[in-house]
Design an enzyme around this catalytic site. Structure first.
Site, PDB file in Angstrom:
ATOM      1  N   ARG A 225       2.888   1.687   0.277  1.00  0.00           N
ATOM      2  CA  ARG A 225       3.075   1.876  -1.159  1.00  0.00           C
ATOM      3  C   ARG A 225       2.161   3.008  -1.632  1.00  0.00           C
ATOM      4  O   ARG A 225       1.009   3.123  -1.205  1.00  0.00           O
ATOM      5  CB  ARG A 225       2.759   0.590  -1.942  1.00  0.00           C
ATOM      6  CG  ARG A 225       3.911  -0.400  -1.946  1.00  0.00           C
ATOM      7  CD  ARG A 225       5.128   0.117  -2.729  1.00  0.00           C
ATOM      8  NE  ARG A 225       6.257  -0.791  -2.744  1.00  0.00           N
ATOM      9  CZ  ARG A 225       7.312  -0.725  -1.911  1.00  0.00           C
ATOM     10  NH1 ARG A 225       7.374   0.194  -0.975  1.00  0.00           N
ATOM     11  NH2 ARG A 225       8.323  -1.574  -2.047  1.00  0.00           N
ATOM     12  N   HIS A 273      11.172   7.999   0.470  1.00  0.00           N
ATOM     13  CA  HIS A 273      11.255   6.530   0.565  1.00  0.00           C
ATOM     14  C   HIS A 273      12.431   6.100   1.446  1.00  0.00           C
ATOM     15  O   HIS A 273      13.297   5.323   1.023  1.00  0.00           O
ATOM     16  CB  HIS A 273      11.366   5.883  -0.827  1.00  0.00           C
ATOM     17  CG  HIS A 273      10.930   4.435  -0.838  1.00  0.00           C
ATOM     18  ND1 HIS A 273      10.277   3.851  -1.892  1.00  0.00           N
ATOM     19  CD2 HIS A 273      11.062   3.465   0.090  1.00  0.00           C
ATOM     20  CE1 HIS A 273      10.024   2.567  -1.608  1.00  0.00           C
ATOM     21  NE2 HIS A 273      10.509   2.318  -0.402  1.00  0.00           N
TER      22      HIS A 273
HETATM   23  P1  NAP Z   1       3.517  -8.352   4.710  1.00  0.00           P
HETATM   24  O1  NAP Z   1       4.147  -9.058   5.862  1.00  0.00           O
HETATM   25  O2  NAP Z   1       3.299  -9.110   3.454  1.00  0.00           O
HETATM   26  O3  NAP Z   1       2.130  -7.754   5.239  1.00  0.00           O
HETATM   27  C1  NAP Z   1       1.177  -7.190   4.409  1.00  0.00           C
HETATM   28  C2  NAP Z   1      -0.078  -6.946   5.226  1.00  0.00           C
HETATM   29  O4  NAP Z   1      -1.058  -6.339   4.388  1.00  0.00           O
HETATM   30  C3  NAP Z   1      -0.693  -8.241   5.776  1.00  0.00           C
HETATM   31  O5  NAP Z   1      -1.206  -8.042   7.051  1.00  0.00           O
HETATM   32  C4  NAP Z   1      -1.830  -8.501   4.788  1.00  0.00           C
HETATM   33  O6  NAP Z   1      -2.898  -9.231   5.327  1.00  0.00           O
HETATM   34  C5  NAP Z   1      -2.263  -7.093   4.488  1.00  0.00           C
HETATM   35  N1  NAP Z   1      -2.985  -7.033   3.221  1.00  0.00           N
HETATM   36  C6  NAP Z   1      -2.525  -7.304   1.973  1.00  0.00           C
HETATM   37  N2  NAP Z   1      -3.512  -7.142   1.073  1.00  0.00           N
HETATM   38  C7  NAP Z   1      -4.608  -6.781   1.763  1.00  0.00           C
HETATM   39  C8  NAP Z   1      -5.942  -6.495   1.404  1.00  0.00           C
HETATM   40  N3  NAP Z   1      -6.351  -6.547   0.113  1.00  0.00           N
HETATM   41  N4  NAP Z   1      -6.816  -6.159   2.380  1.00  0.00           N
HETATM   42  C9  NAP Z   1      -6.423  -6.128   3.671  1.00  0.00           C
HETATM   43  N5  NAP Z   1      -5.162  -6.378   4.086  1.00  0.00           N
HETATM   44  C10 NAP Z   1      -4.276  -6.708   3.138  1.00  0.00           C
HETATM   45  O7  NAP Z   1       4.348  -7.055   4.314  1.00  0.00           O
HETATM   46  P2  NAP Z   1       5.313  -6.183   5.241  1.00  0.00           P
HETATM   47  O8  NAP Z   1       6.643  -6.804   5.334  1.00  0.00           O
HETATM   48  O9  NAP Z   1       4.592  -5.849   6.492  1.00  0.00           O
HETATM   49  O10 NAP Z   1       5.469  -4.892   4.312  1.00  0.00           O
HETATM   50  C11 NAP Z   1       4.336  -4.118   3.948  1.00  0.00           C
HETATM   51  C12 NAP Z   1       4.715  -3.174   2.829  1.00  0.00           C
HETATM   52  O11 NAP Z   1       5.571  -2.146   3.319  1.00  0.00           O
HETATM   53  C13 NAP Z   1       5.544  -3.835   1.704  1.00  0.00           C
HETATM   54  O12 NAP Z   1       4.710  -4.503   0.797  1.00  0.00           O
HETATM   55  C14 NAP Z   1       6.234  -2.651   1.096  1.00  0.00           C
HETATM   56  O13 NAP Z   1       5.448  -2.209   0.016  1.00  0.00           O
HETATM   57  C15 NAP Z   1       6.262  -1.594   2.212  1.00  0.00           C
HETATM   58  N6  NAP Z   1       7.632  -1.230   2.627  1.00  0.00           N
HETATM   59  C16 NAP Z   1       7.995   0.068   2.582  1.00  0.00           C
HETATM   60  C17 NAP Z   1       9.264   0.441   2.997  1.00  0.00           C
HETATM   61  C18 NAP Z   1       9.688   1.883   2.995  1.00  0.00           C
HETATM   62  O14 NAP Z   1      10.860   2.178   3.220  1.00  0.00           O
HETATM   63  N7  NAP Z   1       8.787   2.813   2.798  1.00  0.00           N
HETATM   64  C19 NAP Z   1      10.172  -0.522   3.443  1.00  0.00           C
HETATM   65  C20 NAP Z   1       9.767  -1.846   3.476  1.00  0.00           C
HETATM   66  C21 NAP Z   1       8.479  -2.204   3.059  1.00  0.00           C
HETATM   67  P3  NAP Z   1      -2.698 -10.747   5.813  1.00  0.00           P
HETATM   68  O15 NAP Z   1      -1.898 -10.615   7.108  1.00  0.00           O
HETATM   69  O16 NAP Z   1      -4.062 -11.222   6.064  1.00  0.00           O
HETATM   70  O17 NAP Z   1      -1.953 -11.446   4.734  1.00  0.00           O
END
Ligand code: NAP
Length: 310
Positions: A225, A273
């Site tokens: 993000r 994106h």
């Molecule tokens: P997720 O499964 O919710 O994983 C988020 C990760 O971030 C987890 O490991 C979490 O830690 C960590 N995290 C959150 N807050 C934190 C903090 N304050 N300090 C340290 N670590 C933190 O999400 P995901 O499915 O992997 O997706 C991640 C992001 O990718 C989404 O939120 C979205 O914004 C982005 N995305 C982008 C695209 C694109 O096309 N560019 C597509 C899809 C998603 P924990 O494991 O300890 O909870």
């Protein structure tokens, strides 16, 4: 009994989802009326994306869950009218797309592809790149996407250091958490990938101070993000040579305004994106599976923790 599924994902989106979702629901043995307009009190599930004008969830008194088509839920998670459970999108095709994007851009940096693509006749500098095993890639975020990318990169032979909010163990990955863990990961990462959600805690996580912890000339890839990076601090770090190059897929304002310096900076690659799209065929199976689980009395998968914001 037939379920009423309200598809609230923006004008025209139901067209792409209707056939795969009907097939997936049938495969789960569910009878459902799929519609983009229904009396709120008749709706059993809401399938949601931020392009929808739906903002007030109060009248959906029967809805058992809201299922997001997006993995990132920052545009709905703080909605105070949303009292129903919220699930985010975790889907094998979305993950595969992200793994391909991240590995492709990491390899571009690792192999120094740009220099070879733009070589002039006679350029014959025979500096082979290091092996992946001699390079550390850092992953901020080890969730559904970050952990899959970390493991794919480790599979390519990279040394991978990852950071998450809570302690984690992943085979072949040096996992860290907390403030000291962040410092350790940043200090080691010649290439840094950020796959963090947009929350108050992650806003401007990469600012002048944290960017300065990276090895000089480090590369950054951000498909997570845009809010995670302080734009002005990144530009200053690029201009100073602290950051060698950045590949950015997500931004504070999207589409990225044409006058934004990222478009014009010689050491920034902007991608619009496109790192990982939600694809109707596979997302439909995820949605149908989750609805079937709730109907069978099982817990909703991929439920967003409202207090954490992701
Ligand atoms: P997720 O499964 O919710 O994983 C988020 C990760 O971030 C987890 O490991 C979490 O830690 C960590 N995290 C959150 N807050 C934190 C903090 N304050 N300090 C340290 N670590 C933190 O999400 P995901 O499915 O992997 O997706 C991640 C992001 O990718 C989404 O939120 C979205 O914004 C982005 N995305 C982008 C695209 C694109 O096309 N560019 C597509 C899809 C998603 P924990 O494991 O300890 O909870």
């Amino acid at each position: 009994m037939s379920l009423t599924l309200l598809f609230a994902a923006g004008p025209g989106t139901l067209d792409a989802y209707r056939a795969p979702l009907e097939a997936a629901l049938k495969a789960e043995g569910l009878a459902a009326d799929l519609t983009d307009s229904a009396a709120p009190e008749t709706v059993d599930y809401i399938i949601y994306a931020p392009a929808s004008p739906l903002q007030d969830f109060t009248p959906f008194t029967r809805a058992k869950a809201v299922l997001s088509l997006w993995a990132g839920v920052e545009r709905i998670v703080a909605n105070r009218t949303l009292t129903q459970p919220l699930a985010r999108m975790v889907d094998p095709a979305l993950t595969q797309g992200m793994v391909e994007y991240v590995c492709g851009h990491v390899l571009r940096y690792h192999l120094g592809m740009d220099a070879h693509i733009t070589a002039a006749p006679g350029d014959w500098a025979t500096h082979a790149p290091p092996l992946a095993s001699e390079r550390t890639v850092g992953l901020l975020g080890l969730g559904a996407l970050g952990s899959a990318c970390a493991q794919a990169l480790a599979g390519l032979g990279f040394r991978v250091a990852g950071w998450s909010a809570r302690p984690k163990t992943l085979d072949g990955i040096a996992c860290a958490d907390g403030e000291s863990g962040l410092k350790t990961v940043l200090q080691a990462s010649e290439i840094l990938v950020t796959l963090l959600p947009d929350t108050p805690q992650t806003t401007n996580l990469l600012d002048a101070e944290t960017l300065a912890l990276l090895p000089r000339g480090a590369r950054i890839i951000n498909p997570g993000r845009g809010t995670v990076i302080d734009d002005a601090a990144l530009i200053a770090a690029l201009d100073a040579g602290q950051i060698g190059h950045a590949t950015l897929d997500v931004f504070r304002t999207e589409p990225l305004p044409v006058a934004h310096p990222f478009w014009h900076h010689p050491r920034v690659t902007v991608t619009p994106h496109i790192a990982a799209a939600t694809r109707a065929e596979s997302a439909a199976r995820v949605l149908a599976r989750n609805i079937a689980r709730v109907e069978a009395g099982a817990p909703l998968l991929h439920e967003v923790a409202r207090d954490r914001g992701y």
